[in-house]
Design a protein around this motif. Structure first.
Motif, mmCIF file in Angstrom:
data_model
loop_
_atom_site.group_PDB
_atom_site.id
_atom_site.type_symbol
_atom_site.label_atom_id
_atom_site.label_comp_id
_atom_site.label_asym_id
_atom_site.label_seq_id
_atom_site.Cartn_x
_atom_site.Cartn_y
_atom_site.Cartn_z
ATOM 1 N N LEU A 75 0.826 -1.202 0.000
ATOM 2 C CA LEU A 75 0.000 0.000 0.000
ATOM 3 C C LEU A 75 0.864 1.257 0.000
ATOM 4 C CD1 LEU A 75 -2.772 1.328 0.109
ATOM 5 C CD2 LEU A 75 -2.703 1.089 2.598
ATOM 6 N N ARG A 76 1.917 1.276 0.812
ATOM 7 C CA ARG A 76 2.823 2.435 0.826
ATOM 8 C C ARG A 76 3.474 2.649 -0.537
ATOM 9 N NH1 ARG A 76 4.025 0.733 6.070
ATOM 10 N NH2 ARG A 76 5.872 -0.408 5.398
ATOM 11 N N ARG A 77 3.892 1.557 -1.172
ATOM 12 C CA ARG A 77 4.496 1.675 -2.501
ATOM 13 C C ARG A 77 3.504 2.251 -3.508
ATOM 14 N NH1 ARG A 77 7.356 -4.167 -2.468
ATOM 15 N NH2 ARG A 77 9.254 -3.543 -1.395
ATOM 16 N N ARG A 78 2.265 1.794 -3.448
ATOM 17 C CA ARG A 78 1.255 2.277 -4.388
ATOM 18 C C ARG A 78 0.927 3.740 -4.120
ATOM 19 N NH1 ARG A 78 -0.772 -0.313 -8.887
ATOM 20 N NH2 ARG A 78 0.449 -1.877 -7.841
ATOM 21 N N LEU A 79 0.848 4.122 -2.839
ATOM 22 C CA LEU A 79 0.600 5.523 -2.502
ATOM 23 C C LEU A 79 1.718 6.413 -3.029
ATOM 24 C CD1 LEU A 79 -0.823 5.214 1.119
ATOM 25 C CD2 LEU A 79 -2.011 6.139 -0.879
ATOM 26 N N ARG A 80 2.964 5.934 -2.930
ATOM 27 C CA ARG A 80 4.089 6.707 -3.473
ATOM 28 C C ARG A 80 3.945 6.873 -4.981
ATOM 29 N NH1 ARG A 80 7.393 4.057 0.442
ATOM 30 N NH2 ARG A 80 8.006 2.463 -1.056
ATOM 31 N N ARG A 81 3.438 5.853 -5.658
ATOM 32 C CA ARG A 81 3.235 5.948 -7.106
ATOM 33 C C ARG A 81 2.237 7.052 -7.445
ATOM 34 N NH1 ARG A 81 0.074 1.487 -10.135
ATOM 35 N NH2 ARG A 81 -0.895 2.954 -11.530
ATOM 36 N N PHE A 82 1.170 7.149 -6.647
ATOM 37 C CA PHE A 82 0.186 8.198 -6.895
ATOM 38 C C PHE A 82 0.717 9.575 -6.486
ATOM 39 C CE2 PHE A 82 -2.913 4.645 -6.876
ATOM 40 C CZ PHE A 82 -3.481 4.887 -8.117
ATOM 41 N N ALA A 83 1.566 9.627 -5.480
ATOM 42 C CA ALA A 83 2.078 10.912 -4.980
ATOM 43 C C ALA A 83 3.304 11.402 -5.748
ATOM 44 C CB ALA A 83 2.425 10.786 -3.499
ATOM 45 N N LYS A 84 3.904 10.566 -6.574
ATOM 46 C CA LYS A 84 5.154 10.924 -7.257
ATOM 47 C C LYS A 84 5.030 12.066 -8.260
ATOM 48 C CE LYS A 84 9.047 8.902 -9.684
ATOM 49 N NZ LYS A 84 9.635 7.678 -10.197
ATOM 50 N N PRO A 85 4.005 12.102 -9.107
ATOM 51 C CA PRO A 85 3.955 13.181 -10.109
ATOM 52 C C PRO A 85 3.819 14.561 -9.463
ATOM 53 C CG PRO A 85 2.152 11.610 -10.454
ATOM 54 C CD PRO A 85 2.861 11.213 -9.218
ATOM 55 N N GLU A 86 4.297 15.563 -10.182
ATOM 56 C CA GLU A 86 4.153 16.928 -9.691
ATOM 57 C C GLU A 86 2.687 17.351 -9.665
ATOM 58 O OE1 GLU A 86 7.575 19.625 -11.195
ATOM 59 O OE2 GLU A 86 7.339 17.994 -12.663
ATOM 60 N N LEU A 87 1.889 16.778 -10.560
ATOM 61 C CA LEU A 87 0.460 17.087 -10.618
ATOM 62 C C LEU A 87 -0.320 15.788 -10.609
ATOM 63 C CD1 LEU A 87 -1.932 19.047 -11.050
ATOM 64 C CD2 LEU A 87 -1.551 18.777 -13.512
ATOM 65 N N LEU A 88 -1.194 15.628 -9.638
ATOM 66 C CA LEU A 88 -2.093 14.483 -9.576
ATOM 67 C C LEU A 88 -3.511 14.997 -9.758
ATOM 68 C CD1 LEU A 88 -2.789 11.501 -9.041
ATOM 69 C CD2 LEU A 88 -2.841 12.070 -6.597
ATOM 70 N N VAL A 89 -4.194 14.505 -10.789
ATOM 71 C CA VAL A 89 -5.577 14.876 -11.047
ATOM 72 C C VAL A 89 -6.438 13.673 -10.681
ATOM 73 C CG1 VAL A 89 -7.278 15.581 -12.761
ATOM 74 C CG2 VAL A 89 -4.927 16.423 -12.915
ATOM 75 N N VAL A 90 -7.323 13.850 -9.697
ATOM 76 C CA VAL A 90 -8.247 12.796 -9.287
ATOM 77 C C VAL A 90 -9.632 13.244 -9.728
ATOM 78 C CG1 VAL A 90 -9.132 11.405 -7.386
ATOM 79 C CG2 VAL A 90 -6.766 12.238 -7.321
ATOM 80 N N ASP A 91 -10.181 12.523 -10.694
ATOM 81 C CA ASP A 91 -11.463 12.889 -11.293
ATOM 82 C C ASP A 91 -12.611 12.160 -10.593
ATOM 83 O OD1 ASP A 91 -13.033 14.246 -13.195
ATOM 84 O OD2 ASP A 91 -13.029 12.528 -14.541
ATOM 85 N N GLU A 92 -13.778 12.763 -10.638
ATOM 86 C CA GLU A 92 -15.021 12.195 -10.129
ATOM 87 C C GLU A 92 -14.981 11.917 -8.628
ATOM 88 O OE1 GLU A 92 -15.863 8.855 -12.666
ATOM 89 O OE2 GLU A 92 -16.362 10.148 -14.346
ATOM 90 N N VAL A 93 -14.346 12.781 -7.880
ATOM 91 C CA VAL A 93 -14.355 12.665 -6.420
ATOM 92 C C VAL A 93 -15.758 13.018 -5.943
ATOM 93 C CG1 VAL A 93 -13.432 13.608 -4.263
ATOM 94 C CG2 VAL A 93 -11.912 13.226 -6.219
ATOM 95 N N GLY A 94 -16.352 12.146 -5.185
ATOM 96 C CA GLY A 94 -17.695 12.402 -4.683
ATOM 97 C C GLY A 94 -18.799 12.041 -5.652
ATOM 98 N N TYR A 95 -18.439 11.570 -6.851
ATOM 99 C CA TYR A 95 -19.446 11.220 -7.852
ATOM 100 C C TYR A 95 -20.144 9.910 -7.508
ATOM 101 C CZ TYR A 95 -21.525 10.425 -12.449
ATOM 102 O OH TYR A 95 -22.389 10.208 -13.472
ATOM 103 N N LEU A 96 -19.381 8.951 -7.000
ATOM 104 C CA LEU A 96 -19.921 7.652 -6.622
ATOM 105 C C LEU A 96 -19.716 7.421 -5.137
ATOM 106 C CD1 LEU A 96 -18.273 5.568 -9.490
ATOM 107 C CD2 LEU A 96 -20.632 6.384 -9.427
#
Length: 113
Positions: A75-96
């Protein structure tokens, strides 16, 4: 839209760097079909064109991916993968609505009768 004004976005998009003066979060809010996803994708694309790293992911895909990890280390490794880019765009937050496991919060049951 909550976040910077159109002029602020336009002036930042002409900049060649992402600086500490750039707000850490921008949230697009509006009804379906007004272009929130398109704006977010274009911001990510522009960051890539300027040489920055960016990742675009839907909230449901990200949470499903994180929930599928076995163990704290994975889980920590995967979180680092999501946190690595300078810009993280998370779409449809709160949609489902998300399952309790995907949200990371255990469901609390009331014993009051």
């Amino acid at each position: 839209m909550i976040g910077p004004s159109r002029r602020a976005i336009t002036s930042r998009s002409s900049s060649s760097s992402i600086s500490s003066a750039t707000p850490p979060n921008v949230v697009f809010i509006g009804p379906n079909g007004v272009g929130k996803t398109m704006l977010a994708q274009n911001l990510a694309l522009h960051a890539l064109v300027l040489g920055h790293s960016a990742r675009f992911v839907s909230a449901s895909a990200m949470l499903t991916d994180l929930a599928a990890q076995d163990g704290a280390l994975a889980l920590r490794r995967r979180l680092r993968r999501f946190a690595k880019p300078e810009l993280l765009v998370v779409d449809e937050v709160g949609y489902l609505s998300y399952s309790d496991r995907a949200s990371g919060h255990p469901r609390r049951h009331s014993t009051a009768g």
